[in-house]
Write a protein that holds these residues in place. Sequence first.
Motif, PDB file in Angstrom:
ATOM      1  N   LYS A  61      -8.769  14.092   2.809  1.00 32.10           N
ATOM      2  CA  LYS A  61      -7.595  14.843   3.245  1.00 32.10           C
ATOM      3  C   LYS A  61      -6.361  14.379   2.489  1.00 32.10           C
ATOM      4  N   ASN A  62      -6.133  13.070   2.496  1.00 33.59           N
ATOM      5  CA  ASN A  62      -4.979  12.511   1.789  1.00 33.59           C
ATOM      6  C   ASN A  62      -5.253  11.029   1.582  1.00 33.59           C
ATOM      7  N   VAL A  63      -5.638  10.706   0.338  1.00 42.31           N
ATOM      8  CA  VAL A  63      -6.107   9.343   0.096  1.00 42.31           C
ATOM      9  C   VAL A  63      -4.996   8.303   0.257  1.00 42.31           C
ATOM     10  N   SER A  64      -3.761   8.691  -0.088  1.00 45.88           N
ATOM     11  CA  SER A  64      -2.689   7.695   0.014  1.00 45.88           C
ATOM     12  C   SER A  64      -2.330   7.445   1.487  1.00 45.88           C
ATOM     13  N   MET A  65      -2.341   8.528   2.264  1.00 43.90           N
ATOM     14  CA  MET A  65      -2.094   8.376   3.704  1.00 43.90           C
ATOM     15  C   MET A  65      -3.210   7.553   4.358  1.00 43.90           C
ATOM     16  N   PHE A  66      -4.444   7.837   3.947  1.00 45.51           N
ATOM     17  CA  PHE A  66      -5.601   7.119   4.477  1.00 45.51           C
ATOM     18  C   PHE A  66      -5.462   5.612   4.203  1.00 45.51           C
ATOM     19  N   SER A  67      -5.132   5.282   2.942  1.00 45.63           N
ATOM     20  CA  SER A  67      -5.014   3.859   2.587  1.00 45.63           C
ATOM     21  C   SER A  67      -3.869   3.209   3.344  1.00 45.63           C
ATOM     22  N   GLN A  68      -2.794   3.964   3.478  1.00 41.49           N
ATOM     23  CA  GLN A  68      -1.633   3.431   4.187  1.00 41.49           C
ATOM     24  C   GLN A  68      -2.006   3.045   5.626  1.00 41.49           C
ATOM     25  N   VAL A  69      -2.734   3.928   6.284  1.00 46.33           N
ATOM     26  CA  VAL A  69      -3.124   3.658   7.670  1.00 46.33           C
ATOM     27  C   VAL A  69      -4.163   2.524   7.728  1.00 46.33           C
TER      28      VAL A  69
HETATM   29  C1  LIG Z   1      -0.078  12.381   1.459  1.00 43.86           C
HETATM   30  O1  LIG Z   1       0.550  11.361   2.197  1.00 43.86           O
HETATM   31  C2  LIG Z   1       1.758  10.872   1.629  1.00 43.86           C
HETATM   32  C3  LIG Z   1       2.229   9.713   2.499  1.00 43.86           C
HETATM   33  O2  LIG Z   1       1.375   8.609   2.350  1.00 43.86           O
HETATM   34  C4  LIG Z   1       2.770  11.991   1.543  1.00 43.86           C
HETATM   35  O3  LIG Z   1       3.957  11.520   0.940  1.00 43.86           O
HETATM   36  C5  LIG Z   1       2.188  13.138   0.769  1.00 43.86           C
HETATM   37  O4  LIG Z   1       3.087  14.234   0.801  1.00 43.86           O
HETATM   38  C6  LIG Z   1       0.845  13.584   1.340  1.00 43.86           C
HETATM   39  N1  LIG Z   1       0.229  14.571   0.463  1.00 43.86           N
HETATM   40  C7  LIG Z   1      -0.217  15.736   0.925  1.00 43.86           C
HETATM   41  C8  LIG Z   1      -0.852  16.611  -0.095  1.00 43.86           C
HETATM   42  O5  LIG Z   1      -0.147  16.065   2.096  1.00 43.86           O
END
Ligand SMILES: *[C@@H]1O[C@H](CO)[C@@H](O)[C@H](O)[C@H]1NC(C)=O
Length: 283
Positions: A61-69
Amino acid sequence: MRISKPFPGLSFLSILALSFSFYTIRPTSSSASLQDQFINCLKRNTNFYFPLEKTFYAPAKNVSMFSQVLESTAQNLRFLSKSMPKPGFIFEPVHESHVQASILCSKKLGIHLRVRSGGHDYEGLSYVSRIETPFILIDLSKLREISVDIEDNSAWVQAGATNGELYYRIAEKSKIHGFPAGFCSSLGIGGHITGGAYGLLMRKFGLGADNVLDAKIIDANGKLLDRAGMGEDLFWAIRGGGGASFGIILAWKVNLVPLPKTVTVFNVTKTLEQDVGNKILSK
Ligand SMILES: *[C@@H]1O[C@H](CO)[C@@H](O)[C@H](O)[C@H]1NC(C)=O
Ligand SMILES: Cc1cc2nc3c(=O)[nH]c(=O)nc-3n(C[C@H](O)[C@H](O)[C@H](O)COP(=O)(O)OP(=O)(O)OC[C@H]3O[C@@H](n4cnc5c(N)ncnc54)[C@H](O)[C@@H]3O)c2cc1C
Ligand SMILES: *[C@@H]1O[C@H](CO)[C@@H](O)[C@H](O)[C@H]1NC(C)=O
């Protein structure tokens, strides 16, 4: 600190593992579809709404959000390295019934779960599994309510709260009440008390685990039990026998201890030859 107590019988994890064999549904494809099955199952097992965007985190879904959590409370960075297995997804329950439903649904789908309160596990056991694939992470950080009852000398604290938050909420209401647990203020009360919980007030009042009056736990069958419901053996075991061995603890009811109005802290410095110096807490 994990102080082991021997306890006869099956652990929570092995009961979960055993129950898998009774189900024919197996994870078949990617963790994304597993997540969908899990969400559908949750919906059938709870009446309380969970906003997906604030409760589910998956790499797809969102790898950066996933890692952050995932990294948000993980204390041992060694267990976040690339080579370490990652949970298929993270679920953050916002209601106690979601925890109950998580157990039922992970059993049903044959997925293993790890449970995290404050993430301070030394071996990363609350967010990494090297033996169970796939595994998911149930993160209790959104269940962190604390209600302090000074009249009753007690407080109910949900597993996802930190010990620092508990101290703070007690201090807001009284300067002469406290709770004897760990020194580091970011420990999750959920995992902390299951391992004993020693700290600066230990000599006078014992461990945090010695000052627990009641608890709410969900067992491997998804049953919610309080102290009377779980019985004294299990109540004894969860206060020192380690967290995830017996179920998921939702909340502890703790006993508040009387503190002097003035606490004096001073340093005594000694060389090794003179004996090892340390901090001394006295009245
Ligand atoms: C994914 O999460 C980040 C925060 O970690 C956010 O800034 C970004 O907009 C998100 N990307 C999408 C595609 O939702
Ligand atoms: C920097 C640091 C300082 C520390 N200082 C102290 C101290 O002063 N005194 C002391 O006694 N200990 C101390 N500890 C040890 C700490 O108490 C344990 O690591 C404790 O298990 C942490 O709890 P947690 O909820 O933060 O950890 P988590 O990593 O979330 O969980 C620890 C274990 O408990 C399980 N678990 C978590 N929540 C639950 C739940 N709700 N129900 C069932 N099982 C659960 C997890 O699966 C995992 O196996 C310290 C640890 C660190 C890293
Ligand atoms: C004791 O020593 C520590 C470490 O040097 C220091 O941070 C602390 O402020 C000292 N406390 C007192 C009360 O002097």
